[in-house]
Design a protein around this motif. Structure first.
Motif, PDB file in Angstrom:
ATOM      1  N   GLY A 101       0.784  -1.101   0.022  1.00 24.98           N
ATOM      2  CA  GLY A 101      -0.107  -0.066   0.081  1.00 24.98           C
ATOM      3  C   GLY A 101       1.005   1.320   0.045  1.00 24.98           C
ATOM      4  O   GLY A 101       0.162   2.507   0.200  1.00 24.98           O
ATOM      5  N   VAL A 102       2.364   1.047  -0.088  1.00 26.36           N
ATOM      6  CA  VAL A 102       3.070   2.348  -0.035  1.00 26.36           C
ATOM      7  C   VAL A 102       3.101   2.964  -1.397  1.00 26.36           C
ATOM      8  O   VAL A 102       3.664   3.957  -1.438  1.00 26.36           O
ATOM      9  CB  VAL A 102       4.348   2.235   0.840  1.00 26.36           C
ATOM     10  N   GLY A 103       2.943   2.199  -2.421  1.00 25.07           N
ATOM     11  CA  GLY A 103       2.816   3.052  -3.978  1.00 25.07           C
ATOM     12  C   GLY A 103       4.039   2.297  -4.642  1.00 25.07           C
ATOM     13  O   GLY A 103       4.433   2.845  -5.625  1.00 25.07           O
ATOM     14  N   LYS A 104       4.508   1.043  -4.423  1.00 25.42           N
ATOM     15  CA  LYS A 104       5.596   0.270  -5.216  1.00 25.42           C
ATOM     16  C   LYS A 104       4.913   0.211  -6.723  1.00 25.42           C
ATOM     17  O   LYS A 104       5.755   0.451  -7.667  1.00 25.42           O
ATOM     18  CB  LYS A 104       5.865  -0.931  -4.589  1.00 25.42           C
ATOM     19  N   THR A 105       4.185  -0.342  -6.772  1.00 21.97           N
ATOM     20  CA  THR A 105       3.237  -0.767  -8.260  1.00 21.97           C
ATOM     21  C   THR A 105       2.850   0.745  -9.032  1.00 21.97           C
ATOM     22  O   THR A 105       3.705   0.854 -10.169  1.00 21.97           O
ATOM     23  CB  THR A 105       1.867  -1.248  -8.164  1.00 21.97           C
ATOM     24  N   THR A 106       2.702   1.855  -8.290  1.00 21.81           N
ATOM     25  CA  THR A 106       2.543   2.960  -9.039  1.00 21.81           C
ATOM     26  C   THR A 106       4.045   3.583  -9.601  1.00 21.81           C
ATOM     27  O   THR A 106       3.969   4.154 -10.643  1.00 21.81           O
ATOM     28  CB  THR A 106       1.854   4.102  -8.090  1.00 21.81           C
ATOM     29  N   ILE A 107       4.858   3.420  -8.696  1.00 16.28           N
ATOM     30  CA  ILE A 107       6.270   3.897  -8.970  1.00 16.28           C
ATOM     31  C   ILE A 107       6.797   3.251 -10.199  1.00 16.28           C
ATOM     32  O   ILE A 107       7.238   3.521 -11.094  1.00 16.28           O
ATOM     33  CB  ILE A 107       7.202   3.798  -7.875  1.00 16.28           C
ATOM     34  N   ILE A 108       6.876   1.751 -10.053  1.00 20.42           N
ATOM     35  CA  ILE A 108       7.290   0.845 -11.071  1.00 20.42           C
ATOM     36  C   ILE A 108       6.657   1.017 -12.536  1.00 20.42           C
ATOM     37  O   ILE A 108       6.939   0.862 -13.572  1.00 20.42           O
ATOM     38  CB  ILE A 108       7.322  -0.627 -10.675  1.00 20.42           C
ATOM     39  N   ARG A 109       5.306   1.291 -12.363  1.00 17.47           N
ATOM     40  CA  ARG A 109       4.660   1.621 -13.768  1.00 17.47           C
ATOM     41  C   ARG A 109       5.272   2.752 -14.404  1.00 17.47           C
ATOM     42  O   ARG A 109       5.231   2.852 -15.679  1.00 17.47           O
ATOM     43  CB  ARG A 109       3.309   1.803 -13.611  1.00 17.47           C
ATOM     44  N   ASP A 110       5.279   3.829 -13.644  1.00 19.28           N
ATOM     45  CA  ASP A 110       6.069   5.102 -14.289  1.00 19.28           C
ATOM     46  C   ASP A 110       7.347   4.874 -14.577  1.00 19.28           C
ATOM     47  O   ASP A 110       7.686   5.469 -15.874  1.00 19.28           O
ATOM     48  CB  ASP A 110       5.778   6.183 -13.185  1.00 19.28           C
ATOM     49  N   ILE A 111       8.017   4.113 -13.942  1.00 24.52           N
ATOM     50  CA  ILE A 111       9.540   3.721 -14.570  1.00 24.52           C
ATOM     51  C   ILE A 111       9.520   3.117 -15.846  1.00 24.52           C
ATOM     52  O   ILE A 111      10.156   3.501 -16.725  1.00 24.52           O
ATOM     53  CB  ILE A 111      10.193   2.818 -13.519  1.00 24.52           C
ATOM     54  N   ALA A 112       8.552   2.213 -15.966  1.00 21.17           N
ATOM     55  CA  ALA A 112       8.535   1.373 -17.214  1.00 21.17           C
ATOM     56  C   ALA A 112       7.841   2.402 -18.525  1.00 21.17           C
ATOM     57  O   ALA A 112       8.725   2.667 -19.526  1.00 21.17           O
ATOM     58  CB  ALA A 112       7.086   0.462 -17.191  1.00 21.17           C
ATOM     59  N   ARG A 113       7.139   3.482 -18.041  1.00 16.20           N
ATOM     60  CA  ARG A 113       6.708   4.394 -19.016  1.00 16.20           C
ATOM     61  C   ARG A 113       8.106   5.466 -19.477  1.00 16.20           C
ATOM     62  O   ARG A 113       8.463   5.586 -20.596  1.00 16.20           O
ATOM     63  CB  ARG A 113       5.688   5.355 -18.499  1.00 16.20           C
ATOM     64  N   ILE A 114       8.700   5.782 -18.306  1.00 16.46           N
ATOM     65  CA  ILE A 114      10.031   6.674 -18.672  1.00 16.46           C
ATOM     66  C   ILE A 114      11.098   5.914 -19.565  1.00 16.46           C
ATOM     67  O   ILE A 114      11.392   6.591 -20.685  1.00 16.46           O
ATOM     68  CB  ILE A 114      10.598   7.023 -17.335  1.00 16.46           C
ATOM     69  N   LEU A 115      11.260   4.639 -19.364  1.00 21.39           N
ATOM     70  CA  LEU A 115      12.170   3.932 -19.876  1.00 21.39           C
ATOM     71  C   LEU A 115      11.980   3.491 -21.346  1.00 21.39           C
ATOM     72  O   LEU A 115      12.645   3.722 -22.201  1.00 21.39           O
ATOM     73  CB  LEU A 115      12.740   2.516 -19.151  1.00 21.39           C
ATOM     74  N   ALA A 116      10.577   3.258 -21.431  1.00 22.27           N
ATOM     75  CA  ALA A 116      10.085   3.088 -22.946  1.00 22.27           C
ATOM     76  C   ALA A 116       9.877   4.326 -23.642  1.00 22.27           C
ATOM     77  O   ALA A 116      10.473   4.310 -25.007  1.00 22.27           O
ATOM     78  CB  ALA A 116       8.584   2.115 -22.797  1.00 22.27           C
ATOM     79  N   ASP A 117       9.260   5.366 -23.361  1.00 21.44           N
ATOM     80  CA  ASP A 117       8.959   6.452 -24.032  1.00 21.44           C
ATOM     81  C   ASP A 117      10.135   7.479 -24.014  1.00 21.44           C
ATOM     82  O   ASP A 117      10.673   7.854 -24.867  1.00 21.44           O
ATOM     83  CB  ASP A 117       7.698   7.077 -23.644  1.00 21.44           C
ATOM     84  N   ASP A 118      10.736   7.854 -22.887  1.00 18.85           N
ATOM     85  CA  ASP A 118      11.646   8.843 -22.743  1.00 18.85           C
ATOM     86  C   ASP A 118      13.153   8.329 -23.250  1.00 18.85           C
ATOM     87  O   ASP A 118      13.950   9.165 -23.990  1.00 18.85           O
ATOM     88  CB  ASP A 118      11.698   9.493 -21.370  1.00 18.85           C
ATOM     89  N   PHE A 119      13.427   7.227 -22.868  1.00 18.55           N
ATOM     90  CA  PHE A 119      14.914   6.618 -22.922  1.00 18.55           C
ATOM     91  C   PHE A 119      14.779   5.662 -24.369  1.00 18.55           C
ATOM     92  O   PHE A 119      15.834   4.925 -24.643  1.00 18.55           O
ATOM     93  CB  PHE A 119      15.499   6.212 -21.888  1.00 18.55           C
ATOM     94  N   ARG A 120      13.769   5.413 -24.880  1.00 19.13           N
ATOM     95  CA  ARG A 120      13.457   4.483 -26.112  1.00 19.13           C
ATOM     96  C   ARG A 120      14.260   3.254 -25.670  1.00 19.13           C
ATOM     97  O   ARG A 120      15.041   2.630 -26.629  1.00 19.13           O
ATOM     98  CB  ARG A 120      14.204   5.095 -27.349  1.00 19.13           C
ATOM     99  N   LYS A 121      13.974   2.634 -24.711  1.00 18.55           N
ATOM    100  CA  LYS A 121      14.500   1.153 -24.463  1.00 18.55           C
ATOM    101  C   LYS A 121      13.514   0.228 -24.756  1.00 18.55           C
ATOM    102  O   LYS A 121      12.100   0.380 -24.556  1.00 18.55           O
ATOM    103  CB  LYS A 121      14.882   1.063 -22.906  1.00 18.55           C
ATOM    104  N   ARG A 122      13.883  -1.017 -25.341  1.00 16.76           N
ATOM    105  CA  ARG A 122      12.972  -2.056 -25.173  1.00 16.76           C
ATOM    106  C   ARG A 122      12.518  -2.690 -23.983  1.00 16.76           C
ATOM    107  O   ARG A 122      13.342  -3.350 -23.275  1.00 16.76           O
ATOM    108  CB  ARG A 122      13.335  -3.245 -26.040  1.00 16.76           C
ATOM    109  N   VAL A 123      11.130  -2.410 -23.364  1.00 15.35           N
ATOM    110  CA  VAL A 123      10.906  -2.609 -22.080  1.00 15.35           C
ATOM    111  C   VAL A 123       9.674  -3.864 -22.024  1.00 15.35           C
ATOM    112  O   VAL A 123       8.736  -3.769 -22.859  1.00 15.35           O
ATOM    113  CB  VAL A 123      10.449  -1.334 -21.499  1.00 15.35           C
ATOM    114  N   ILE A 124       9.923  -4.909 -21.425  1.00 17.13           N
ATOM    115  CA  ILE A 124       9.085  -5.833 -21.155  1.00 17.13           C
ATOM    116  C   ILE A 124       8.568  -5.929 -19.733  1.00 17.13           C
ATOM    117  O   ILE A 124       9.483  -6.198 -19.073  1.00 17.13           O
ATOM    118  CB  ILE A 124       9.627  -7.392 -21.605  1.00 17.13           C
ATOM    119  N   ILE A 125       7.209  -5.938 -19.618  1.00 14.79           N
ATOM    120  CA  ILE A 125       6.930  -5.802 -18.004  1.00 14.79           C
ATOM    121  C   ILE A 125       6.242  -7.301 -17.813  1.00 14.79           C
ATOM    122  O   ILE A 125       5.379  -7.851 -18.692  1.00 14.79           O
ATOM    123  CB  ILE A 125       5.400  -5.118 -17.768  1.00 14.79           C
ATOM    124  N   VAL A 126       6.639  -8.075 -16.895  1.00 15.75           N
ATOM    125  CA  VAL A 126       6.004  -9.274 -16.439  1.00 15.75           C
ATOM    126  C   VAL A 126       5.022  -9.060 -15.561  1.00 15.75           C
ATOM    127  O   VAL A 126       5.324  -8.749 -14.295  1.00 15.75           O
ATOM    128  CB  VAL A 126       7.427 -10.250 -15.858  1.00 15.75           C
TER     129      VAL A 126
END
Length: 585
Positions: free
Chosen positions: A135-160
């Motif tokens: 409940g502290v917000g881990k999933t919210t943070i990791i979701r935004d990290i996925a977006r940053i890496l994929a859209d801003d840094f143009r990396k191939r990101v796979i979410i399991v």
């Protein structure tokens, strides 16, 4: 983005009966709704940051639950379901026959910028582990990290995505993950297989994992890291120490093994011959302990942090805070001593505010400002106690402005130590005594015990080990701790290792009790005087015959110990004493 969230929230509220839906929609904190709870035969509750809100005096019926479940997807083996193309999570409570009798409907949000404090870490390509309680917000943070890496840094990101929490329910992932791709996990027991599949089939540069919880998943993550793929993962816990003590997850931090040292090396380190050490390289380069939705503790070298904790030191870390009032205000806090520690066996590359600020300036993250340096008067050396717990206790007592933790004992005004660790390290005790530093001990790492010790330190910071009051004023807990210290020293150091063990300075009434205990084990002891402080040293020398006089005979009327029972090693051969044999571990 706000209009999109309003639409998604409306799709969750559809699960409620109409009268309950109208009531929650009229709440002033609707946009901050956390979850809705519906249990059979009870009034439904809406949970907000301000507290619980009763939606209806009418109890939930079977028809209400059946209607709600019909609006969501199928419940998986983990009793979780979702609403297609949203991030909401509906968790079921079943009876013994498998029928659903309760629902927890948690609101899911994609918050752009929630990972801004971690942007500089993931940008460099290092693997990052996020640790925090539910409940502290881990999933919210990791979701935004996925977006940053994929859209801003143009990396191939796979979410399991184990339970479709990161990418949302349905076959089309939520827009909150940007252009990252998502692999769904049929059942949670197969997550480790899906992790390997992601590497072998989809050529990712980054893999995102939520909630590593089993040994198989930890091993799979370690294998992936060895293939040069960047990992970003979460795990349940409060501090890194929780992972070290978790046999299923300790591989994430390099694993822990027991090592037997030679006599010379043990003496050099000032520790017992058997110590805990990191087994191998850590799976992750960095770690972030999530204290709250607006505060993180950053460990720039996870391996160095683990080594420090296993050695009984306080790890080096950095505190980053984000203003909860304005999303455009980010402040970086770095404890002063955390930046210039100089431990012989704990060296970490220096990371200062300026370098972090430069990394964050490259992004679209909010405006940065450096925290003004606050004058701190009292330096506390911590040994064996979890530093995060000490900081939490200091924060609770509202004394952050006057206290700072230090790893330089020569600069310390007081020593706070875990009793079980301190009694095994005579060098720390000797260093504290030589510099006249008062010693405070806590029996456990529990916040309540640490807060009590810190409060005692505040009340009398420079007279901790003074001669105690009369026996009737000695607390039962203090006497119990002293006897437990003596018992552990005898059973874990003196008898198995054949080594002398020096106890902490104690009041005179407690020394009498310790002497009785030591002689109950038929062991000899000697007194050690340090100014006005007196402590006992338990010798690995067995009494040949039981003393007939009580321990009080060794203490004169003035309350001081005489030297009748002080026996050196050179005297023991002719004094009816037999040195204890070394026992196997």
């Amino acid at each position: 983005m706000e209009g999109e969230f309003d639409d998604e929230l409306a799709r969750l509220l559809v699960l409620l009966p109409e009268d309950m839906r109208r009531r929650v929609e009229g709440h002033s904190e609707l946009r901050y709704l956390v979850e809705v709870v519906m249990d059979l035969g009870r009034s439904p509750l809406a949970r907000f940051p301000s507290g619980d809100f009763v939606l209806s005096e009418r109890a939930i019926t079977d028809e209400d639950i059946q209607y709600a479940t019909s609006q969501v997807g199928d419940f998986a083996a983990d009793n979780r379901a979702g609403i297609s193309r949203t991030l909401h999570r509906i968790s079921a409570i079943r009876n013994r026959k498998g029928a659903i009798i309760g629902l927890t409907c948690r609101v899911g949000r994609a918050i752009s910028g929630s990972a801004s404090l971690l942007r500089d870490l993931v940008k460099d390509g290092g693997s990052l582990l996020l640790i925090g309680p539910p409940g502290v917000g881990k999933t919210t943070i990791i979701r935004d990290i996925a977006r940053i890496l994929a859209d801003d840094f143009r990396k191939r990101v796979i979410i399991v995505d184990t339970s479709n929490e990161i990418g949302g329910d349905g076959d089309i992932p939520h827009s909150g993950i940007g252009s990252a791709r998502r692999l769904q996990v049929p059942i949670s027991e197969m997550q480790h297989k899906v992790l390997i599949e992601a590497v072998e089939n989809h050529m990712p540069q980054v893999i995102i994992i939520d909630e590593i919880g089993t040994k198989l998943e930890a091993i799979a993550a370690s294998t992936i890291a060895q293939r040069g793929i960047q990992l970003v993962a979460t795990a349940h816990g409060v501090t890194i120490e929780n992972l070290i003590m978790n046999p299923s997850l300790d591989i994430l931090v390099g694993g822990v093994q027991s090592v037997t040292l030679g006599d010379e090396e043990a003496n050099r380190r000032g520790v017992q011959k058997t110590v805990l050490e990191r087994k191998g390289p850590s799976t992750f380069a960095y770690a972030a302990e999530i204290v709250s939705k607006t505060e993180l503790r950053i460990h720039h070298s996870l391996e160095a942090t683990v080594d420090a904790l296993l050695a009984g030191h306080s790890p080096k870390y950095e505190i980053r805070q984000k203003s909860s009032m304005q999303s455009s205000d980010v402040k970086l806090f770095v404890p002063k001593d955390s930046m210039d520690r100089n431990l012989a066996d704990y060296n970490v590359e220096n990371h200062n505010n300026e370098s972090i600020a430069e990394n964050l300036k490259d992004s679209s993250s909010p405006i940065l400002e450096k925290s003004p340096e606050t004058k701190r008067d009292f330096h506390l050396f911590v040994y064996g106690v979890t530093e995060g717990s000490v900081l939490h206790a200091i924060k609770q007592l509202e004394i952050e402005e006057t206290f700072v933790l230090t790893d330089n004992i020569s600069k310390a005004d007081a020593l706070l130590a875990l009793s079980s660790k301190l009694k095994k390290n005579s060098k720390i005790q000797a260093a504290a005594r030589s510099k006249g530093i008062p010693i405070f001990v806590t029996k456990t790492n529990e916040i309540m015990q640490i807060s009590k010790a810190v409060r005692a330190l505040i009340d009398d910071p420079f007279d901790a080990t003074k001669e105690a009051e009369p026996e009737e004023q000695v607390s039962l807990s203090e006497k119990t701790d002293a006897l437990e210290e003596a018992r552990l020293a005898i059973e874990q150091v003196v008898i198995p290792c054949g080594e002398a063990a020096e106890l902490l300075p104690r009041p005179m009434p407690i020394l009498r009790s310790q002497i009785e205990l030591i002689e109950g084990y038929k062991l000899k002891w000697e007194k050690l005087s340090h100014g006005s402080n007196i402590s006992l040293c338990i010798l690995p020398i067995r009494l040949k015959t039981q003393k007939t006089s009580p321990a009080d005979e060794s203490i004169d009327a003035s309350g001081t110990l005489d030297d009748a029972n002080c026996i050196s090693d050179s005297e023991s051969a002719s004094n009816d004493a037999i040195r204890l044999p070394l026992l196997p571990y």
